[in-house]
Design a protein around this motif. Structure first.
Motif, PDB file in Angstrom:
ATOM      1  N   LEU A  23       0.763  -1.216   0.106  1.00 32.52           N
ATOM      2  CA  LEU A  23      -0.069   0.070   0.056  1.00 32.52           C
ATOM      3  C   LEU A  23       0.995   1.485  -0.029  1.00 32.52           C
ATOM      4  O   LEU A  23       0.786   2.186  -0.959  1.00 32.52           O
ATOM      5  CB  LEU A  23      -1.043  -0.136   1.158  1.00 32.52           C
ATOM      6  N   HIS A  35      -7.930   3.433   1.142  1.00 32.06           N
ATOM      7  CA  HIS A  35      -7.380   3.164   2.293  1.00 32.06           C
ATOM      8  C   HIS A  35      -7.892   3.907   3.396  1.00 32.06           C
ATOM      9  O   HIS A  35      -8.104   5.129   3.445  1.00 32.06           O
ATOM     10  CB  HIS A  35      -6.061   2.947   2.555  1.00 32.06           C
ATOM     11  N   LEU A  36      -8.279   3.204   4.684  1.00 33.84           N
ATOM     12  CA  LEU A  36      -9.063   3.980   5.728  1.00 33.84           C
ATOM     13  C   LEU A  36      -8.276   3.711   7.017  1.00 33.84           C
ATOM     14  O   LEU A  36      -7.881   4.551   7.887  1.00 33.84           O
ATOM     15  CB  LEU A  36     -10.367   3.858   5.869  1.00 33.84           C
ATOM     16  N   CYS A  37      -8.070   2.135   7.132  1.00 35.00           N
ATOM     17  CA  CYS A  37      -7.429   1.756   8.732  1.00 35.00           C
ATOM     18  C   CYS A  37      -6.027   1.456   8.707  1.00 35.00           C
ATOM     19  O   CYS A  37      -5.686   1.428   9.940  1.00 35.00           O
ATOM     20  CB  CYS A  37      -8.259   0.451   8.925  1.00 35.00           C
ATOM     21  N   ALA A  38      -5.387   1.661   7.693  1.00 34.73           N
ATOM     22  CA  ALA A  38      -3.847   1.351   7.792  1.00 34.73           C
ATOM     23  C   ALA A  38      -3.124   2.644   8.500  1.00 34.73           C
ATOM     24  O   ALA A  38      -3.436   3.931   7.957  1.00 34.73           O
ATOM     25  CB  ALA A  38      -3.128   1.042   6.451  1.00 34.73           C
ATOM     26  N   ALA A  47      -6.471  -4.425   8.828  1.00 35.12           N
ATOM     27  CA  ALA A  47      -7.054  -4.595   7.572  1.00 35.12           C
ATOM     28  C   ALA A  47      -8.705  -4.704   7.772  1.00 35.12           C
ATOM     29  O   ALA A  47      -9.414  -5.575   7.372  1.00 35.12           O
ATOM     30  CB  ALA A  47      -6.390  -6.098   7.185  1.00 35.12           C
ATOM     31  N   SER A  48      -9.117  -3.880   8.297  1.00 35.77           N
ATOM     32  CA  SER A  48     -10.614  -3.885   8.711  1.00 35.77           C
ATOM     33  C   SER A  48     -11.584  -3.172   7.659  1.00 35.77           C
ATOM     34  O   SER A  48     -12.753  -3.315   7.631  1.00 35.77           O
ATOM     35  CB  SER A  48     -10.826  -3.298  10.272  1.00 35.77           C
ATOM     36  N   CYS A  49     -11.077  -2.010   7.144  1.00 34.94           N
ATOM     37  CA  CYS A  49     -11.933  -1.336   6.319  1.00 34.94           C
ATOM     38  C   CYS A  49     -12.092  -2.059   4.765  1.00 34.94           C
ATOM     39  O   CYS A  49     -13.125  -2.081   4.245  1.00 34.94           O
ATOM     40  CB  CYS A  49     -11.225  -0.040   5.873  1.00 34.94           C
ATOM     41  N   ARG A  50     -11.089  -3.039   4.433  1.00 38.50           N
ATOM     42  CA  ARG A  50     -11.483  -3.971   3.347  1.00 38.50           C
ATOM     43  C   ARG A  50     -11.591  -3.090   2.149  1.00 38.50           C
ATOM     44  O   ARG A  50     -12.312  -3.331   0.943  1.00 38.50           O
ATOM     45  CB  ARG A  50     -12.416  -4.697   3.376  1.00 38.50           C
ATOM     46  N   LEU A  51     -10.684  -1.810   2.016  1.00 38.67           N
ATOM     47  CA  LEU A  51     -10.910  -0.992   0.590  1.00 38.67           C
ATOM     48  C   LEU A  51      -9.411  -1.123  -0.068  1.00 38.67           C
ATOM     49  O   LEU A  51      -9.678  -0.753  -1.353  1.00 38.67           O
ATOM     50  CB  LEU A  51     -11.135   0.451   1.227  1.00 38.67           C
ATOM     51  N   CYS A  52      -8.638  -1.841   0.490  1.00 45.55           N
ATOM     52  CA  CYS A  52      -7.176  -1.494  -0.114  1.00 45.55           C
ATOM     53  C   CYS A  52      -6.902  -2.838  -1.155  1.00 45.55           C
ATOM     54  O   CYS A  52      -5.791  -3.245  -1.184  1.00 45.55           O
ATOM     55  CB  CYS A  52      -6.175  -1.297   0.823  1.00 45.55           C
ATOM     56  N   THR A  64      -5.372  -7.642   0.649  1.00 44.86           N
ATOM     57  CA  THR A  64      -5.355  -6.389   0.982  1.00 44.86           C
ATOM     58  C   THR A  64      -3.725  -5.935   0.972  1.00 44.86           C
ATOM     59  O   THR A  64      -2.914  -6.552   1.412  1.00 44.86           O
ATOM     60  CB  THR A  64      -5.787  -6.211   2.600  1.00 44.86           C
ATOM     61  N   CYS A  66      -2.429  -3.323   2.394  1.00 43.78           N
ATOM     62  CA  CYS A  66      -1.798  -2.881   3.623  1.00 43.78           C
ATOM     63  C   CYS A  66      -1.101  -3.884   4.683  1.00 43.78           C
ATOM     64  O   CYS A  66      -0.420  -3.823   5.294  1.00 43.78           O
ATOM     65  CB  CYS A  66      -2.820  -2.131   4.409  1.00 43.78           C
TER      66      CYS A  66
HETATM   67 FE1  FES Z   1      -7.950  -0.872   5.468  1.00 41.90          FE
HETATM   68 FE2  FES Z   1      -5.951  -2.121   4.103  1.00 41.90          FE
HETATM   69  S1  FES Z   1      -6.223  -0.196   4.654  1.00 41.90           S
HETATM   70  S2  FES Z   1      -7.866  -2.873   4.828  1.00 41.90           S
END
Ligand code: FES
Length: 218
Positions: A23, A35-38, A47-52, A64, A66
């Motif tokens: 990432l 990305h939000l949670c990294a 790895a909770s937002c599951r966007l990356c 993911t 990240c």
């Molecule tokens: Fe959130 Fe990878 S940045 S899962």
């Protein structure tokens, strides 16, 4: 071990520091991945937002970025039908419970959700998932900032800043799954908690959940 590895992202040849997460390599090379949670300094991402999500040649499923460490000759795609579908679903789930009165939001124009929507051509208002009724009382007890849970995306970046940067531990996750919230110990207000009001949580928040009172629009 070599200090650098050669990888390819979206047909671009890139030299990346060995051991780095994919990432950050992509972002450092102006290749956008939502990305939000990294948190860069954090050894293991939630790895909770599951966007990356990205696709890596030789891997059966998207992964993911990240959590993925770069390796020599890695070939990566940041867009594909599968990726776009996964990101869209994760984004819509996040937004199903999000206060979308952007005009009144202190983060309007500087919000990671708006950025993701723009970059990926996604709508902020979605109808696919139904919102759940919750108590979204704003905690404005600190002197200079406040916390509005209706705008929280549960990325956990504020918790990391509070624990690891500030070394305080005033806030954390409570409950599980769709009932998850960020709160203080026993749910007391921030001013009544051990919070030192260092404001690192505000700096870490990628949306308008933790915000400076001076930035409040209405
Ligand atoms: Fe959130 Fe990878 S940045 S899962």
């Amino acid at each position: 071990m070599n200090d650098y590895v050669n990888i390819t992202i979206d047909d671009r040849k890139i030299k990346a520091r060995a051991g780095e997460k994919l990432l950050w390599v992509a972002l450092d090379n102006d290749i956008y991945i939502p990305h939000l949670c990294a948190v860069r300094e954090k050894e293991r991402s939630n790895a909770s937002c599951r966007l990356c999500f990205v696709e890596i040649e030789g891997m059966a499923r998207p992964v993911t970025s990240c959590t993925q460490v770069v390796r020599e000759e890695m070939v990566v795609r940041t867009r594909s039908t599968r990726i776009d579908r996964l990101v869209k679903t994760a984004f819509e789930l996040l937004l199903s419970d999000h206060n979308l009165s952007c005009r009144e939001c202190p983060a309007n124009g500087n919000c990671e959700l708006q950025k993701i929507a723009k970059e990926r051509g996604l709508k902020l208002r979605q109808k696919r998932f139904k919102a759940i009724e919750r108590d979204h009382t704003v905690d404005d007890s600190p002197d200079e900032f406040a916390f509005d849970p209706s705008r929280c995306v549960l990325c956990g970046r504020c918790i990391w800043a509070d624990r690891e940067e500030a070394g305080v531990g005033a806030i954390g996750f409570a409950n599980r799954g769709i009932n998850s919230v960020i709160t203080t110990f026993e749910g007391v207000s921030l001013a009544e908690s051990i919070c030192t009001q260092c404001k690192l949580c505000v700096e870490a928040c990628p949306v308008g959940a933790f915000y400076y009172k001076k930035d409040k629009k209405a």
